[in-house]
Design a protein around this motif. Structure first.
Motif, PDB file in Angstrom:
ATOM      1  N   ARG A  22      73.390 -35.821 -40.492  1.00  0.00           N
ATOM      2  CA  ARG A  22      73.379 -35.012 -39.274  1.00  0.00           C
ATOM      3  C   ARG A  22      74.142 -33.701 -39.501  1.00  0.00           C
ATOM      4  O   ARG A  22      73.694 -32.632 -39.092  1.00  0.00           O
TER       5      ARG A  22
ATOM      6  N   ASP B  85      72.141 -30.095 -39.209  1.00  0.00           N
ATOM      7  CA  ASP B  85      72.284 -29.309 -37.976  1.00  0.00           C
ATOM      8  C   ASP B  85      72.974 -27.985 -38.277  1.00  0.00           C
ATOM      9  O   ASP B  85      74.163 -27.946 -38.591  1.00  0.00           O
TER      10      ASP B  85
ATOM     11  N   THR C 105      73.983 -25.723 -36.398  1.00  0.00           N
ATOM     12  CA  THR C 105      75.069 -25.334 -35.493  1.00  0.00           C
ATOM     13  C   THR C 105      76.404 -25.393 -36.223  1.00  0.00           C
ATOM     14  O   THR C 105      77.238 -24.501 -36.123  1.00  0.00           O
TER      15      THR C 105
ATOM     16  N   ALA D  25      79.296 -22.668 -37.556  1.00  0.00           N
ATOM     17  CA  ALA D  25      80.712 -22.778 -37.183  1.00  0.00           C
ATOM     18  C   ALA D  25      81.603 -22.784 -38.428  1.00  0.00           C
ATOM     19  O   ALA D  25      82.661 -22.155 -38.443  1.00  0.00           O
TER      20      ALA D  25
ATOM     21  N   LEU E  75      84.875 -27.109 -32.198  1.00  0.00           N
ATOM     22  CA  LEU E  75      83.722 -28.012 -32.099  1.00  0.00           C
ATOM     23  C   LEU E  75      84.147 -29.457 -32.299  1.00  0.00           C
ATOM     24  O   LEU E  75      83.613 -30.357 -31.653  1.00  0.00           O
TER      25      LEU E  75
ATOM     26  N   GLU F 101      86.932 -30.696 -31.392  1.00  0.00           N
ATOM     27  CA  GLU F 101      87.518 -31.088 -30.118  1.00  0.00           C
ATOM     28  C   GLU F 101      86.419 -31.440 -29.110  1.00  0.00           C
ATOM     29  O   GLU F 101      86.513 -32.425 -28.389  1.00  0.00           O
ATOM     30  N   MET F 102      85.364 -30.621 -29.085  1.00  0.00           N
ATOM     31  CA  MET F 102      84.274 -30.885 -28.156  1.00  0.00           C
ATOM     32  C   MET F 102      83.598 -32.220 -28.449  1.00  0.00           C
ATOM     33  O   MET F 102      83.337 -33.016 -27.548  1.00  0.00           O
TER      34      MET F 102
ATOM     35  N   VAL G 157      84.819 -34.822 -30.037  1.00  0.00           N
ATOM     36  CA  VAL G 157      85.697 -35.973 -29.825  1.00  0.00           C
ATOM     37  C   VAL G 157      85.999 -36.171 -28.347  1.00  0.00           C
ATOM     38  O   VAL G 157      85.953 -37.286 -27.842  1.00  0.00           O
ATOM     39  N   ARG G 158      86.253 -35.074 -27.626  1.00  0.00           N
ATOM     40  CA  ARG G 158      86.702 -35.221 -26.237  1.00  0.00           C
ATOM     41  C   ARG G 158      85.572 -35.261 -25.222  1.00  0.00           C
ATOM     42  O   ARG G 158      85.612 -36.049 -24.282  1.00  0.00           O
ATOM     43  N   ASP G 159      84.572 -34.422 -25.370  1.00  0.00           N
ATOM     44  CA  ASP G 159      83.526 -34.365 -24.353  1.00  0.00           C
ATOM     45  C   ASP G 159      82.396 -35.334 -24.645  1.00  0.00           C
ATOM     46  O   ASP G 159      81.844 -35.941 -23.736  1.00  0.00           O
ATOM     47  N   LEU G 160      82.016 -35.449 -25.903  1.00  0.00           N
ATOM     48  CA  LEU G 160      80.876 -36.310 -26.242  1.00  0.00           C
ATOM     49  C   LEU G 160      81.330 -37.710 -26.636  1.00  0.00           C
ATOM     50  O   LEU G 160      80.505 -38.603 -26.744  1.00  0.00           O
ATOM     51  N   LEU G 161      82.626 -37.904 -26.851  1.00  0.00           N
ATOM     52  CA  LEU G 161      83.181 -39.191 -27.297  1.00  0.00           C
ATOM     53  C   LEU G 161      82.430 -39.711 -28.516  1.00  0.00           C
ATOM     54  O   LEU G 161      82.281 -40.908 -28.700  1.00  0.00           O
TER      55      LEU G 161
ATOM     56  N   TRP H  31      82.945 -40.244 -31.767  1.00  0.00           N
ATOM     57  CA  TRP H  31      84.003 -40.285 -32.767  1.00  0.00           C
ATOM     58  C   TRP H  31      83.488 -40.354 -34.198  1.00  0.00           C
ATOM     59  O   TRP H  31      84.071 -39.730 -35.088  1.00  0.00           O
TER      60      TRP H  31
ATOM     61  N   ALA I  14      88.905 -39.897 -24.093  1.00  0.00           N
ATOM     62  CA  ALA I  14      89.213 -40.315 -25.463  1.00  0.00           C
ATOM     63  C   ALA I  14      90.368 -41.312 -25.480  1.00  0.00           C
ATOM     64  O   ALA I  14      90.403 -42.239 -26.283  1.00  0.00           O
TER      65      ALA I  14
ATOM     66  N   LYS J  67      89.098 -44.656 -24.353  1.00  0.00           N
ATOM     67  CA  LYS J  67      88.393 -45.296 -25.464  1.00  0.00           C
ATOM     68  C   LYS J  67      89.384 -45.945 -26.418  1.00  0.00           C
ATOM     69  O   LYS J  67      89.188 -47.086 -26.847  1.00  0.00           O
TER      70      LYS J  67
ATOM     71  N   ARG K  53      82.562 -25.541 -22.457  1.00  0.00           N
ATOM     72  CA  ARG K  53      83.169 -26.861 -22.619  1.00  0.00           C
ATOM     73  C   ARG K  53      83.550 -27.443 -21.256  1.00  0.00           C
ATOM     74  O   ARG K  53      83.187 -26.917 -20.216  1.00  0.00           O
TER      75      ARG K  53
ATOM     76  N   GLU L 144      74.729 -34.914 -22.628  1.00  0.00           N
ATOM     77  CA  GLU L 144      75.063 -34.766 -24.056  1.00  0.00           C
ATOM     78  C   GLU L 144      74.199 -33.698 -24.715  1.00  0.00           C
ATOM     79  O   GLU L 144      74.690 -32.865 -25.482  1.00  0.00           O
TER      80      GLU L 144
ATOM     81  N   ILE M  96      75.347 -30.219 -23.634  1.00  0.00           N
ATOM     82  CA  ILE M  96      76.634 -29.830 -24.239  1.00  0.00           C
ATOM     83  C   ILE M  96      76.393 -29.361 -25.668  1.00  0.00           C
ATOM     84  O   ILE M  96      76.906 -28.331 -26.105  1.00  0.00           O
TER      85      ILE M  96
ATOM     86  N   ARG N 249      75.443 -24.888 -29.714  1.00  0.00           N
ATOM     87  CA  ARG N 249      74.504 -24.213 -30.613  1.00  0.00           C
ATOM     88  C   ARG N 249      74.270 -22.784 -30.144  1.00  0.00           C
ATOM     89  O   ARG N 249      74.305 -21.840 -30.917  1.00  0.00           O
TER      90      ARG N 249
ATOM     91  N   VAL O 202      77.410 -20.608 -30.975  1.00  0.00           N
ATOM     92  CA  VAL O 202      77.762 -20.218 -32.350  1.00  0.00           C
ATOM     93  C   VAL O 202      76.726 -19.305 -32.985  1.00  0.00           C
ATOM     94  O   VAL O 202      77.038 -18.572 -33.913  1.00  0.00           O
ATOM     95  N   LYS O 203      75.469 -19.377 -32.487  1.00  0.00           N
ATOM     96  CA  LYS O 203      74.463 -18.509 -33.084  1.00  0.00           C
ATOM     97  C   LYS O 203      74.587 -17.123 -32.497  1.00  0.00           C
ATOM     98  O   LYS O 203      74.540 -16.942 -31.294  1.00  0.00           O
TER      99      LYS O 203
END
Lengths: 296, 369
Positions: free
Chosen positions: A64, A68, A70, A74, A249, A251-252, A254-258, A260, B78, B81, B179, B355, B358, B363, B366-367
């Motif tokens: 992945r 990707d 993206t 970054a 990214l 942080e995003m 790990v924190r927003d999308l969980l 891990w 987090a 979790k 975010r 998801e 986000i 994407r 950053v582009k």
């Protein structure tokens, strides 16, 4: 080894006993590092090579990351910011360290303080201070427009100018100190000898002082670059949309999308890059000098 | 460590040797020792919000039931979790937003709310849109047009999202969030492009992103947290902002040159949610029944200007107080509700809309270009 002996407290009997068995002290330190550092690191590996559903080992996260773009962007942005920061730090840091090492004791003290006092202030506080200074209605713009040097406030914040000012300010001590440490121990007789043989001051510097101080420059550059690619706070506060770093990214993810497992993979990739930079720096300057346990 | 595991000073004294043993062995998993009447731990956002909650919710509840309420936080998903994964669950109730709840539902970190255990009369005053299976809406925030009154004096401010997208008629630096879970401006992007607010869901994603592209050159700063947004507005660094209206009102009350336009705003709830494996389910439901009372919510709204979810609360508030709140009947009519179901819906690739958007947002950011 020399480190251990030097840091042991003298004149106490127990200390003498410890000194006789440095292995015990090292074992304690190693155990501590293993628990607080190595174990979490291993679980990072565990997560990174998990399947998307968390079942079994898999290369799903890696593919992945590779697939990707993206994250390629970054990483590229992060590297670009780090490289520019390192370059600016070197251009400012080398003359500064040279002055520190060659001037009289009183000015040297002042220059050292000017580098060290900000160094002891939190990165967050310094980044916020730059927001106040560089803003559209900040101190810098008020002066520039007040003095008539600018008609309209310049955009110094929320772009790469802001990021660079903030990051150079935070990371400059890591460049100055290793260079200074080498220049201050350089035998002043060497450039003097070159001059007595007819070299101009510039030639003496280019052919004698500069080559001898290169390991310090390499150590400083490696340190600054390594810190810069993991930087989060300063680019997040002072940067604009084009300064989104890999740390943001992570942080995003790990924190927003969980997510891990993927966060772990991104972190590992960053760690691998830091290790690579360290290895390159070590090849030039020696690992000990970068880690700060040698050359003082 | 001891504080997190719920050991009070008394239980340490009572526990004697046993307790000192647990303290001496920090790597041993400690099961929280709870007082007889029970204790619940509420994870919230801290600051003035928690202070107000303690005054009007926690302390009165403790007096009424004998169940102790401790607060902790912030309620990071987090962290939940980490708790659930390690089996060391020290929080019972969370006060958190929908993006966090959706992420936690996905990761199976929450208990569904058993609505049959809640007071029918009190629940009936809360709009059904706020009865999510895993979260009960209690404190309503909203994304609104918040602007600097020095840049836009006397009614010259942008009043619609189309105005915000119009960089010619409304000059000035914009700031939008990046975010923080949902991509809240996607709805606004669609509305700015002409979609009526009541027809915004199901969101036409491509149309919204096309409109979003037009916003990009107008935005000076994509901010990471709402406190930053208010700071940028107050200092005049930014003229127009898409941020949480109630926060703008707090800053206005403190004297900042800021005002809020409620029209076109997007309402979203902060919710009570139950952590999976919460120990004292009975106490949890007693607490929920206590805090969804309209009168309790009204008291909270007097201290912090977020909208109460119970419409009954407005019977206990003066007209002037109600006018400032985003869920007063008048303001409610000007705004629309976030469609939680749409954001939580699983798309073709197996991920939720939330998801996917986000990631698309990252994407898009950053582009370059």
């Amino acid at each position: 080894m020399t480190l251990v002996a030097a840091s042991a407290v003298p004149s106490v009997k127990a200390a003498r006993a410890w000194r006789a068995r440095p292995g015990l002290m090292i074992a304690g330190a190693l155990a501590f590092c293993a628990i607080v550092y190595l174990l979490p690191m291993l679980s990072l590996f565990g997560w990174a090579f998990q399947g998307p559903t968390g079942s079994g080992a898999s290369l799903a996260q890696l593919s992945r990351l590779i697939g990707d773009d993206t994250y390629h962007y970054a990483f590229f942005t992060t590297f670009e910011i780090a490289a520019i920061t390192t370059l600016i730090c070197a251009l400012i840091g080398y003359p500064y360290a040279y002055l520190m090492a060659t001037t009289g004791p009183r000015l040297a003290m002042l220059l050292t303080a000017a580098v060290m006092i900000p160094f002891w202030t939190s990165v967050l506080a310094r980044s916020l201070a730059w927001m106040i200074l560089l803003g559209r209605k900040g101190v810098v713009n008020e002066w520039l427009t007040g003095l008539g040097l600018l008609e309209r406030p310049a955009a110094l914040l929320f772009n790469s100018i802001g990021v660079q000012i903030g990051m150079v300010h935070v990371l400059l001590p890591f460049m100055v100190l290793p260079i200074w440490s080498i220049l201050s121990r350089l035998d002043p007789g060497l450039p003097r000898a070159a001059r007595s043989l007819g070299a101009s001051p510039a030639a003496a510097f280019i052919h004698v002082t500069l080559p001898l101080s290169l390991p310090g420059l390499a150590a400083g550059a490696t340190l600054v670059f390594m810190f810069a690619i993991g930087f989060y706070i300063t680019p997040a506060l002072l940067g604009g949309p084009n300064d989104l770093t890999i740390a943001s990214l992570i942080e995003m993810v790990v924190r927003d999308l969980l997510d891990w497992p993927f966060g772990a993979m991104l972190s590992l990739a960053l760690l691998g890059l830091v290790a690579l930079v360290f290895a390159c720096g070590a090849a030039f300057a020696g690992a000990g000098r970068i880690a700060g346990i040698e050359g003082r | 460590m001891t504080d997190r595991s719920g050991l009070s000073r008394r239980s340490i004294l009572l526990g004697g040797a046993g307790a000192s043993l647990t303290i001496a062995s920090p790597f041993v998993h400690v099961t929280p020792a709870r007082a007889d009447k029970g204790e619940i731990v509420v994870a919230g956002w801290g600051g003035s919000r928690t202070t107000a909650m303690r005054e009007v919710m926690f302390t009165p509840f403790e007096k009424a039931t004998g169940i102790r309420v401790r607060d902790d936080g912030p309620p990071e998903a987090a962290k939940v979790k980490a708790m659930v994964d390690s089996g060391n669950i020290t929080w019972d109730i969370l006060d958190t937003d929908i993006p966090a709840i959706l992420a936690m539902v996905n990761a199976k970190l929450l208990e569904p709310i058993d609505y049959s255990k809640l007071d029918k009369a009190r629940l009936g005053k809360i709009p059904p849109v706020l009865h999510h299976p895993y979260g009960l809406g209690h404190l309503i925030y909203s994304f609104n047009i918040v602007y600097n009154t020095k840049a836009f004096p006397n009614g010259t401010q942008p009043k619609t999202w189309a105005d915000v997208w119009d960089g010619v008629k409304f000059k000035g630096a914009r700031s939008f969030p990046f975010r923080g879970g949902l991509s809240p401006q996607l709805e606004f992007a669609a509305i700015a492009d002409g979609v009526p607010a009541d027809k915004v869901y199901p969101l036409d994603i491509e149309r919204a992103w096309a409109s979003h592209d037009k916003l990009r050159p107008l935005v000076t700063k994509w901010y990471a947290n709402h406190a930053e947004a208010i700071q940028l507005l107050s200092s005049g660094e930014i003229d127009i902002c898409c941020t949480i209206g109630p926060r703008g009102l707090v800053a206005k009350k403190d004297g900042a040159p800021i005002d809020v336009e409620f029209a076109g705003g997007k309402l979203a709830p902060d919710n009570w949610a139950i952590v999976k494996g919460a120990r004292n389910a009975d106490a949890v439901y007693q607490f929920l029944n206590f805090v969804i009372d309209g009168k309790v919510q009204a008291e909270l709204a007097k201290r912090i200007p977020y909208g109460p979810s119970s419409q009954d609360a407005f019977a206990h508030l003066s007209e002037a107080e109600a006018k400032q709140l985003n869920t007063s009947p008048d303001n409610l009519a000007k705004q629309f509700w976030t469609d939680i179901d749409w954001w939580g819906k699983t798309a073709e690739n197996g991920k939720t809309n939330n998801e996917n958007q986000i990631e698309r947002y990252a994407r898009w950011m950053v582009k370059r270009g």
